[in-house]
Design a protein around this motif. Structure first.
Motif, PDB file in Angstrom:
ATOM      1  N   ALA A 205       0.825  -1.211   0.000  1.00  0.00           N
ATOM      2  CA  ALA A 205       0.000   0.000   0.000  1.00  0.00           C
ATOM      3  C   ALA A 205       0.859   1.260   0.000  1.00  0.00           C
ATOM      4  O   ALA A 205       0.549   2.246  -0.678  1.00  0.00           O
ATOM      5  N   LEU A 206       1.960   1.221   0.742  1.00  0.00           N
ATOM      6  CA  LEU A 206       2.851   2.381   0.819  1.00  0.00           C
ATOM      7  C   LEU A 206       3.540   2.614  -0.524  1.00  0.00           C
ATOM      8  O   LEU A 206       3.637   3.755  -0.992  1.00  0.00           O
ATOM      9  N   VAL A 207       4.019   1.536  -1.155  1.00  0.00           N
ATOM     10  CA  VAL A 207       4.657   1.652  -2.466  1.00  0.00           C
ATOM     11  C   VAL A 207       3.654   2.166  -3.495  1.00  0.00           C
ATOM     12  O   VAL A 207       3.984   3.024  -4.332  1.00  0.00           O
ATOM     13  N   ALA A 208       2.420   1.660  -3.443  1.00  0.00           N
ATOM     14  CA  ALA A 208       1.392   2.091  -4.386  1.00  0.00           C
ATOM     15  C   ALA A 208       1.088   3.576  -4.226  1.00  0.00           C
ATOM     16  O   ALA A 208       0.929   4.304  -5.212  1.00  0.00           O
ATOM     17  N   GLN A 209       1.020   4.039  -2.971  1.00  0.00           N
ATOM     18  CA  GLN A 209       0.754   5.452  -2.716  1.00  0.00           C
ATOM     19  C   GLN A 209       1.892   6.321  -3.224  1.00  0.00           C
ATOM     20  O   GLN A 209       1.677   7.375  -3.833  1.00  0.00           O
ATOM     21  N   GLN A 210       3.124   5.870  -2.998  1.00  0.00           N
ATOM     22  CA  GLN A 210       4.277   6.620  -3.479  1.00  0.00           C
ATOM     23  C   GLN A 210       4.317   6.640  -5.005  1.00  0.00           C
ATOM     24  O   GLN A 210       4.622   7.663  -5.618  1.00  0.00           O
TER      25      GLN A 210
END
Length: 253
Positions: A205-210
């Motif tokens: 989720a963090l990678v996708a948001q970034q």
């Protein structure tokens, strides 16, 4: 069982390093355009790798549950079965290291982009409190390490005993000598595997948001450049008035 500090080999290139979760040498890239391009391509591969980590951790979790049932029924696992346990738990240690490597790589990319592009540094990422993605990855890594350390401590173990493949295998062989030791190893392995499934979801989720933020920023940056180029072309291609104020003359180059 688990390495609490990822120590991957040096990557052959920035792109290969990011895709495998290694410590990416983003600063070695030749120019800013190459940097943006490779970061974008790398995140696609990283997303696939996180999915694989989650799937493998879940498989190991289910396998360990089977081993736990066998220990309860047979008192102690035979040597050939315990060898399979050691292999699965060592794979789990490797998965944790890969996750930590990904977090470090993406954090590093965020730092480099922030240093090279003022527009990126000023871009609103949507994170609360003005935090950076770099700090978010650091928080993720810290939480993951602390959770693993807590699971090890509950079993009377320390992170140093499971800091590398060699020490992991040595400790597992020592624990295999008794049913109690086998069960402790399986219980802590099961807990860590379950945690890695959950942590992989958070990391994805963090990678996708970034990735979304970087794409939006890059499009905005490119739109500004295109607009500036259009204005320059209009200015230089505009007709020049003649001395009598009549029709314009095209500029001669």
């Amino acid at each position: 069982m688990v390495s609490l500090a990822a120590a991957p080999a040096a990557p052959r290139s920035a792109f290969a390093g990011a895709a495998t979760g290694n410590a990416t040498e983003w600063t070695q890239l030749l120019n800013n355009g190459e940097l943006v391009s490779l970061v974008g391509k790398s995140t696609e591969q990283i997303n696939n790798q996180i999915t694989q980590i989650s799937q493998l951790a879940e498989q190991i979790q289910n396998q360990i549950r089977m081993y736990e049932n066998m220990v309860q029924n047979t008192a102690q696992l035979p040597f050939h079965t315990w060898s399979q346990v050691e292999n699965d738990l060592n794979r789990l240690r490797s998965l944790v290291a890969q996750g930590q490597g990904i977090a470090f790589s993406m954090s590093n990319a965020d730092d480099v982009l922030r240093q090279r592009f003022q527009s990126y540094a000023d871009f609103k990422s949507g994170l609360a409190g003005g935090e950076t993605f770099s700090s978010q990855y650091e928080n993720w890594s810290t939480t993951n390490r602390d959770t693993i350390a807590g699971a090890l401590k509950a079993a009377g173990l320390t992170s140093d005993q499971f800091s590398s493949e060699e020490s992991t295998m040595s400790q597992l062989r020592a624990m295999s000598e008794s049913a109690d030791g086998q069960m402790k190893a399986l219980q802590v392995g099961h807990e860590i595997a379950a945690e890695q499934v959950a942590q992989a979801q958070k990391l994805r989720a963090l990678v996708a948001q970034q990735t979304t933020m970087m794409g939006t920023w890059y499009q905005s940056e490119q739109a500004d450049k295109d607009l500036a180029q259009l204005r320059r072309e209009r200015f230089f291609n505009a007709g020049l008035p003649n001395a009598r104020g009549g029709q314009t003359l095209e500029p001669r180059w």
